[in-house]
Design a protein around this motif. Structure first.
Motif, PDB file in Angstrom:
ATOM      1  N   GLU A  23      99.010  46.158 125.274  1.00 11.73           N
ATOM      2  CA  GLU A  23      99.706  46.799 124.155  1.00 11.73           C
ATOM      3  C   GLU A  23      98.804  46.875 122.932  1.00 11.73           C
ATOM      4  OE1 GLU A  23     103.744  46.229 121.415  1.00 11.73           O
ATOM      5  OE2 GLU A  23     103.258  44.784 122.998  1.00 11.73           O
ATOM      6  N   ALA A  24      98.069  45.794 122.660  1.00 10.44           N
ATOM      7  CA  ALA A  24      97.182  45.771 121.497  1.00 10.44           C
ATOM      8  C   ALA A  24      96.027  46.753 121.648  1.00 10.44           C
ATOM      9  CB  ALA A  24      96.647  44.358 121.278  1.00 10.44           C
ATOM     10  N   CYS A  25      95.595  46.989 122.892  1.00 11.26           N
ATOM     11  CA  CYS A  25      94.458  47.875 123.141  1.00 11.26           C
ATOM     12  C   CYS A  25      94.871  49.314 123.416  1.00 11.26           C
ATOM     13  CB  CYS A  25      93.629  47.357 124.317  1.00 11.26           C
ATOM     14  SG  CYS A  25      92.824  45.771 124.016  1.00 11.26           S
ATOM     15  N   GLY A  26      96.175  49.526 123.580  1.00 13.22           N
ATOM     16  CA  GLY A  26      96.659  50.871 123.838  1.00 13.22           C
ATOM     17  C   GLY A  26      96.353  51.380 125.237  1.00 13.22           C
ATOM     18  N   VAL A  27      96.347  50.453 126.201  1.00 15.26           N
ATOM     19  CA  VAL A  27      96.106  50.840 127.593  1.00 15.26           C
ATOM     20  C   VAL A  27      97.178  50.202 128.468  1.00 15.26           C
ATOM     21  CG1 VAL A  27      93.612  51.032 127.248  1.00 15.26           C
ATOM     22  CG2 VAL A  27      94.587  48.850 128.003  1.00 15.26           C
ATOM     23  N   GLY A  28      97.151  50.492 129.758  1.00 13.87           N
ATOM     24  CA  GLY A  28      98.103  49.901 130.675  1.00 13.87           C
ATOM     25  C   GLY A  28      97.675  48.513 131.124  1.00 13.87           C
ATOM     26  N   SER A  29      98.646  47.704 131.584  1.00 12.67           N
ATOM     27  CA  SER A  29      98.345  46.350 132.056  1.00 12.67           C
ATOM     28  C   SER A  29      97.388  46.376 133.243  1.00 12.67           C
ATOM     29  CB  SER A  29      99.642  45.634 132.450  1.00 12.67           C
ATOM     30  OG  SER A  29     100.499  45.479 131.349  1.00 12.67           O
ATOM     31  N   SER A  30      97.496  47.417 134.076  1.00 17.86           N
ATOM     32  CA  SER A  30      96.619  47.514 135.248  1.00 17.86           C
ATOM     33  C   SER A  30      95.155  47.677 134.836  1.00 17.86           C
ATOM     34  CB  SER A  30      97.048  48.672 136.137  1.00 17.86           C
ATOM     35  OG  SER A  30      96.975  49.914 135.437  1.00 17.86           O
ATOM     36  N   ILE A  31      94.941  48.360 133.705  1.00 14.13           N
ATOM     37  CA  ILE A  31      93.567  48.538 133.207  1.00 14.13           C
ATOM     38  C   ILE A  31      92.991  47.202 132.771  1.00 14.13           C
ATOM     39  CG2 ILE A  31      92.135  49.614 131.430  1.00 14.13           C
ATOM     40  CD1 ILE A  31      93.125  51.548 133.548  1.00 14.13           C
ATOM     41  N   VAL A  32      93.797  46.419 132.040  1.00 14.24           N
ATOM     42  CA  VAL A  32      93.331  45.102 131.591  1.00 14.24           C
ATOM     43  C   VAL A  32      93.050  44.209 132.792  1.00 14.24           C
ATOM     44  CG1 VAL A  32      93.904  43.052 130.234  1.00 14.24           C
ATOM     45  CG2 VAL A  32      94.625  45.305 129.434  1.00 14.24           C
ATOM     46  N   ALA A  33      93.894  44.300 133.816  1.00 19.45           N
ATOM     47  CA  ALA A  33      93.680  43.513 135.031  1.00 19.45           C
ATOM     48  C   ALA A  33      92.337  43.860 135.676  1.00 19.45           C
ATOM     49  CB  ALA A  33      94.820  43.746 136.014  1.00 19.45           C
ATOM     50  N   LYS A  34      91.975  45.150 135.655  1.00 21.05           N
ATOM     51  CA  LYS A  34      90.686  45.578 136.210  1.00 21.05           C
ATOM     52  C   LYS A  34      89.533  45.037 135.366  1.00 21.05           C
ATOM     53  CE  LYS A  34      92.303  49.821 138.480  1.00 21.05           C
ATOM     54  NZ  LYS A  34      92.213  51.300 138.539  1.00 21.05           N
ATOM     55  N   TRP A  35      89.718  45.034 134.033  1.00 15.36           N
ATOM     56  CA  TRP A  35      88.687  44.450 133.168  1.00 15.36           C
ATOM     57  C   TRP A  35      88.473  42.984 133.534  1.00 15.36           C
ATOM     58  CZ3 TRP A  35      90.924  46.332 127.795  1.00 15.36           C
ATOM     59  CH2 TRP A  35      90.737  47.714 127.684  1.00 15.36           C
ATOM     60  N   GLU A  36      89.586  42.278 133.707  1.00 17.17           N
ATOM     61  CA  GLU A  36      89.512  40.838 133.953  1.00 17.17           C
ATOM     62  C   GLU A  36      88.929  40.521 135.323  1.00 17.17           C
ATOM     63  OE1 GLU A  36      92.930  37.638 134.274  1.00 17.17           O
ATOM     64  OE2 GLU A  36      92.577  38.142 132.169  1.00 17.17           O
ATOM     65  N   ARG A  37      89.139  41.413 136.284  1.00 18.93           N
ATOM     66  CA  ARG A  37      88.577  41.205 137.623  1.00 18.93           C
ATOM     67  C   ARG A  37      87.131  41.694 137.732  1.00 18.93           C
ATOM     68  NH1 ARG A  37      93.815  43.192 139.373  1.00 18.93           N
ATOM     69  NH2 ARG A  37      92.864  45.233 139.783  1.00 18.93           N
ATOM     70  N   GLY A  38      86.658  42.337 136.680  1.00 17.57           N
ATOM     71  CA  GLY A  38      85.289  42.830 136.686  1.00 17.57           C
ATOM     72  C   GLY A  38      85.118  44.150 137.397  1.00 17.57           C
ATOM     73  N   GLU A  39      86.224  44.833 137.664  1.00 20.22           N
ATOM     74  CA  GLU A  39      86.163  46.114 138.360  1.00 20.22           C
ATOM     75  C   GLU A  39      85.746  47.249 137.426  1.00 20.22           C
ATOM     76  OE1 GLU A  39      89.890  46.780 140.277  1.00 20.22           O
ATOM     77  OE2 GLU A  39      89.817  44.906 141.414  1.00 20.22           O
ATOM     78  N   VAL A  40      85.976  47.064 136.126  1.00 17.89           N
ATOM     79  CA  VAL A  40      85.560  48.048 135.128  1.00 17.89           C
ATOM     80  C   VAL A  40      84.767  47.306 134.057  1.00 17.89           C
ATOM     81  CG1 VAL A  40      86.306  49.713 133.394  1.00 17.89           C
ATOM     82  CG2 VAL A  40      87.591  49.488 135.532  1.00 17.89           C
ATOM     83  N   THR A  41      83.525  47.693 133.860  1.00 17.45           N
ATOM     84  CA  THR A  41      82.666  47.003 132.883  1.00 17.45           C
ATOM     85  C   THR A  41      82.175  47.924 131.774  1.00 17.45           C
ATOM     86  OG1 THR A  41      80.724  47.446 134.268  1.00 17.45           O
ATOM     87  CG2 THR A  41      81.874  45.345 134.604  1.00 17.45           C
ATOM     88  N   ASN A  42      82.310  49.230 131.985  1.00 18.38           N
ATOM     89  CA  ASN A  42      81.798  50.188 131.003  1.00 18.38           C
ATOM     90  C   ASN A  42      82.944  50.649 130.102  1.00 18.38           C
ATOM     91  OD1 ASN A  42      80.029  51.850 129.663  1.00 18.38           O
ATOM     92  ND2 ASN A  42      80.219  53.532 131.140  1.00 18.38           N
ATOM     93  N   LEU A  43      83.323  49.786 129.143  1.00 21.07           N
ATOM     94  CA  LEU A  43      84.449  50.081 128.260  1.00 21.07           C
ATOM     95  C   LEU A  43      84.025  51.005 127.129  1.00 21.07           C
ATOM     96  CD1 LEU A  43      85.363  47.476 129.763  1.00 21.07           C
ATOM     97  CD2 LEU A  43      86.618  46.878 127.677  1.00 21.07           C
ATOM     98  N   ARG A  44      84.961  51.830 126.669  1.00 22.78           N
ATOM     99  CA  ARG A  44      84.716  52.663 125.494  1.00 22.78           C
ATOM    100  C   ARG A  44      84.606  51.783 124.257  1.00 22.78           C
ATOM    101  NH1 ARG A  44      89.735  56.576 125.832  1.00 22.78           N
ATOM    102  NH2 ARG A  44      89.522  56.239 123.599  1.00 22.78           N
TER     103      ARG A  44
END
Length: 204
Positions: A23-44
């Motif tokens: 909510e604070a980042c303006g994205v979905g919970s699934s996106i944050v979960a991917k960040w935390e699992r290391g599946e997405v590393t190239n953040l805007r």
């Protein structure tokens, strides 16, 4: 330290859920979960800044280029954040401003001001801290530290009648406000003498 590790550590220390970060980042919970699992590393860049804000670290620390801040207990964090939020809300009300007015003057959304006042964002950007301090008539140091500042200026306390008149004045259009100011100046001069009247601003 990898981005995913920083997120896990700080989320655990702060007691935050994936949904709260999302909510604070303006994205979905699934996106944050991917960040935390290391599946997405190239953040805007805006996502990095928002994530750093909610995790209360610098963007460099988030990217593993700085050490993380010392661990704080949840009760200490809640106390500090709540204290800042309460002050920001109280100060705004002292000045007779709305969250919408604050958002327009600082250049952020009304929702962001609401989050600041609730303490959800304790690590604001430097340019926003400076502008926010100017609007609230306090020093940037006070907004960042929450400590009393001798330079803080208190707004005068308005009586019930003064508050009523101010609210009605703000509700008028420019023509109505100009008419009120001209009448006020006329009455002031009648009471205090025939001195030269002060010019009435056109954009009051």
């Amino acid at each position: 330290m990898e981005l995913c590790d920083v997120i896990k550590i700080r989320r655990s220390e702060l007691g935050l859920t994936l949904a709260q970060i999302a909510e604070a980042c303006g994205v979905g919970s699934s996106i944050v979960a991917k960040w935390e699992r290391g599946e997405v590393t190239n953040l805007r860049r805006d996502s990095i800044n928002s994530l750093a804000d909610v995790l209360q670290v610098s963007p460099l620390a988030l990217l593993g280029r700085e050490e993380l801040p010392a661990k704080q207990t949840a009760s200490t964090i809640i106390k500090e954040v709540t204290s800042m939020g309460n002050y920001l809300a109280n100060r705004r009300m002292e000045l007779g401003l709305t969250q919408k007015e604050i958002s327009e003057m600082v250049g952020v959304s009304e929702a962001t001001v609401s989050r600041w006042e609730s303490g959800a964002i304790a690590n604001m950007r430097r340019d926003k801290i400076k502008r926010y301090a100017e609007v609230l008539k306090v020093s940037p140091t006070f907004i960042m530290s929450g400590k009393a500042d001798s330079k803080t200026t208190s707004a005068p306390t308005l009586s019930q009648t003064e508050t009523y008149l101010l609210e009605k004045f703000r509700a008028l259009d420019s023509r109505g406000q100009s008419a009120v100011l001209n009448t006020l100046e006329h009455e002031y001069q009648a009471m205090h003498g025939d001195g030269a009247a002060d010019p009435v601003p056109n954009n009051a």
